[in-house]
Design a protein around this motif. Structure first.
Motif, mmCIF file in Angstrom:
data_model
loop_
_atom_site.group_PDB
_atom_site.id
_atom_site.type_symbol
_atom_site.label_atom_id
_atom_site.label_comp_id
_atom_site.label_asym_id
_atom_site.label_seq_id
_atom_site.Cartn_x
_atom_site.Cartn_y
_atom_site.Cartn_z
ATOM 1 N N LEU A 85 0.971 -4.506 6.853
ATOM 2 C CA LEU A 85 0.944 -3.523 5.767
ATOM 3 C C LEU A 85 2.371 -3.254 5.314
ATOM 4 O O LEU A 85 3.265 -3.087 6.147
ATOM 5 C CB LEU A 85 0.305 -2.225 6.265
ATOM 6 N N ARG A 86 2.569 -3.202 4.013
ATOM 7 C CA ARG A 86 3.903 -2.894 3.469
ATOM 8 C C ARG A 86 3.789 -1.625 2.642
ATOM 9 O O ARG A 86 3.088 -1.605 1.616
ATOM 10 C CB ARG A 86 4.396 -4.047 2.585
ATOM 11 N N ASP A 87 4.451 -0.575 3.090
ATOM 12 C CA ASP A 87 4.388 0.725 2.421
ATOM 13 C C ASP A 87 5.413 0.746 1.280
ATOM 14 O O ASP A 87 6.628 0.801 1.523
ATOM 15 C CB ASP A 87 4.691 1.815 3.457
ATOM 16 N N VAL A 88 4.940 0.699 0.053
ATOM 17 C CA VAL A 88 5.858 0.578 -1.090
ATOM 18 C C VAL A 88 6.674 1.848 -1.343
ATOM 19 O O VAL A 88 7.686 1.810 -2.039
ATOM 20 C CB VAL A 88 5.131 0.141 -2.394
ATOM 21 N N ALA A 89 6.242 2.976 -0.746
ATOM 22 C CA ALA A 89 7.004 4.220 -0.944
ATOM 23 C C ALA A 89 8.228 4.271 -0.033
ATOM 24 O O ALA A 89 9.239 4.869 -0.379
ATOM 25 C CB ALA A 89 6.109 5.429 -0.681
ATOM 26 N N ASN A 90 8.117 3.643 1.121
ATOM 27 C CA ASN A 90 9.203 3.744 2.112
ATOM 28 C C ASN A 90 9.950 2.435 2.333
ATOM 29 O O ASN A 90 10.780 2.355 3.229
ATOM 30 C CB ASN A 90 8.634 4.239 3.453
ATOM 31 N N ASP A 91 9.610 1.432 1.560
ATOM 32 C CA ASP A 91 10.240 0.120 1.752
ATOM 33 C C ASP A 91 10.597 -0.452 0.370
ATOM 34 O O ASP A 91 9.751 -1.090 -0.287
ATOM 35 C CB ASP A 91 9.238 -0.779 2.509
ATOM 36 N N PRO A 92 11.824 -0.215 -0.092
ATOM 37 C CA PRO A 92 12.213 -0.661 -1.434
ATOM 38 C C PRO A 92 12.038 -2.170 -1.648
ATOM 39 O O PRO A 92 11.701 -2.613 -2.738
ATOM 40 C CB PRO A 92 13.695 -0.273 -1.542
ATOM 41 N N ASP A 116 2.444 -2.167 -11.103
ATOM 42 C CA ASP A 116 2.863 -1.055 -10.259
ATOM 43 C C ASP A 116 1.608 -0.335 -9.747
ATOM 44 O O ASP A 116 1.336 0.796 -10.135
ATOM 45 C CB ASP A 116 3.739 -0.110 -11.099
ATOM 46 N N GLN A 117 0.847 -1.035 -8.934
ATOM 47 C CA GLN A 117 -0.410 -0.454 -8.439
ATOM 48 C C GLN A 117 -0.695 -0.948 -7.026
ATOM 49 O O GLN A 117 -0.441 -2.110 -6.709
ATOM 50 C CB GLN A 117 -1.563 -0.866 -9.371
ATOM 51 N N VAL A 118 -1.191 -0.045 -6.204
ATOM 52 C CA VAL A 118 -1.626 -0.411 -4.854
ATOM 53 C C VAL A 118 -3.059 0.059 -4.661
ATOM 54 O O VAL A 118 -3.481 0.991 -5.358
ATOM 55 C CB VAL A 118 -0.705 0.230 -3.774
ATOM 56 N N PRO A 119 -3.826 -0.550 -3.774
ATOM 57 C CA PRO A 119 -3.447 -1.642 -2.889
ATOM 58 C C PRO A 119 -3.378 -2.979 -3.622
ATOM 59 O O PRO A 119 -3.999 -3.160 -4.664
ATOM 60 C CB PRO A 119 -4.585 -1.658 -1.871
ATOM 61 N N CYS A 120 -2.596 -3.883 -3.028
ATOM 62 C CA CYS A 120 -2.527 -5.254 -3.544
ATOM 63 C C CYS A 120 -2.450 -6.193 -2.337
ATOM 64 O O CYS A 120 -1.662 -5.952 -1.414
ATOM 65 C CB CYS A 120 -1.302 -5.425 -4.433
ATOM 66 N N GLU A 153 0.817 -1.218 0.000
ATOM 67 C CA GLU A 153 0.000 0.000 0.000
ATOM 68 C C GLU A 153 0.843 1.257 0.000
ATOM 69 O O GLU A 153 2.072 1.211 0.110
ATOM 70 C CB GLU A 153 -0.892 -0.018 1.245
ATOM 71 N N LEU A 154 0.129 2.378 -0.082
ATOM 72 C CA LEU A 154 0.708 3.707 0.135
ATOM 73 C C LEU A 154 -0.154 4.364 1.209
ATOM 74 O O LEU A 154 -1.384 4.232 1.168
ATOM 75 C CB LEU A 154 0.630 4.548 -1.139
ATOM 76 N N LYS A 155 0.475 5.060 2.133
ATOM 77 C CA LYS A 155 -0.273 5.625 3.269
ATOM 78 C C LYS A 155 -1.409 6.549 2.824
ATOM 79 O O LYS A 155 -2.502 6.515 3.382
ATOM 80 C CB LYS A 155 0.675 6.398 4.201
ATOM 81 N N THR A 156 -1.160 7.410 1.818
ATOM 82 C CA THR A 156 -2.159 8.427 1.480
ATOM 83 C C THR A 156 -2.987 8.081 0.238
ATOM 84 O O THR A 156 -3.764 8.904 -0.229
ATOM 85 C CB THR A 156 -1.478 9.797 1.273
#
Ligand SMILES: N[C@@H](CCC(=O)N[C@@H](CS)C(=O)NCC(=O)O)C(=O)O
Length: 123
Positions: free
Chosen positions: A69-76, A89-93, A46-49
């Motif tokens: 939850l895995r934040d794809v913006a802050n966790d490479p 390349d899409q969230v949520p997944c 996901e992405l937080k916002t």
């Protein structure tokens, strides 16, 4: 300018989500333990916002599900996993590991919510 608008909108979404937090459904301790035991097989990228991710997180709250939850913006690493496994390349997944070990990558917030409700609403 677009970045600023997105940033402000994101903060507004998070604020509203916090103010209007859904009420979590209650289960007996035994039923909750059964549900909790199933959750390690699930993971949400996901992405937080992201408003679609907020929708999914609100459904998790309603269903009282503490899915990782895995934040794809802050966790490479999370982003790499999503791209290698889900291929989009899409969230949520939602990453689902079946009891046989088969991995499924479920996209689309409405489908994720439907899956969670089907699996956990009656439990
Ligand atoms: N229809 C999708 C929309 C998801 C969506 O647009 N997510 C955005 C973030 S808010 C995204 O991942 N965009 C990147 C992309 O589509 O490449 C859903 O309901 O889940």
């Amino acid at each position: 300018m677009m970045k600023l608008i997105r940033f402000v909108l994101g903060k507004v979404i998070l604020f509203l989500d916090r103010v209007f937090t859904p009420v979590a459904m209650q289960r007996s301790a035994q039923d909750q333990a059964k549900v909790d035991a199933r959750l390690p097989s699930l993971m949400i990228y996901e992405l937080k916002t992201c408003p679609f991710c907020v929708k999914v997180r609100r459904s998790m709250k309603r269903l009282n599900l503490k899915i990782t939850l895995r934040d794809v913006a802050n966790d490479p690493m999370a982003y790499q996993e999503l791209m290698e496994g889900g291929k989009q390349d899409q969230v949520p997944c939602l990453r689902i590991v079946s009891t046989e070990g088969k991995v499924q990558w479920l996209y689309e917030s409405s489908e994720i919510i439907q899956y969670l409700e089907t699996e956990f609403l009656a439990q």
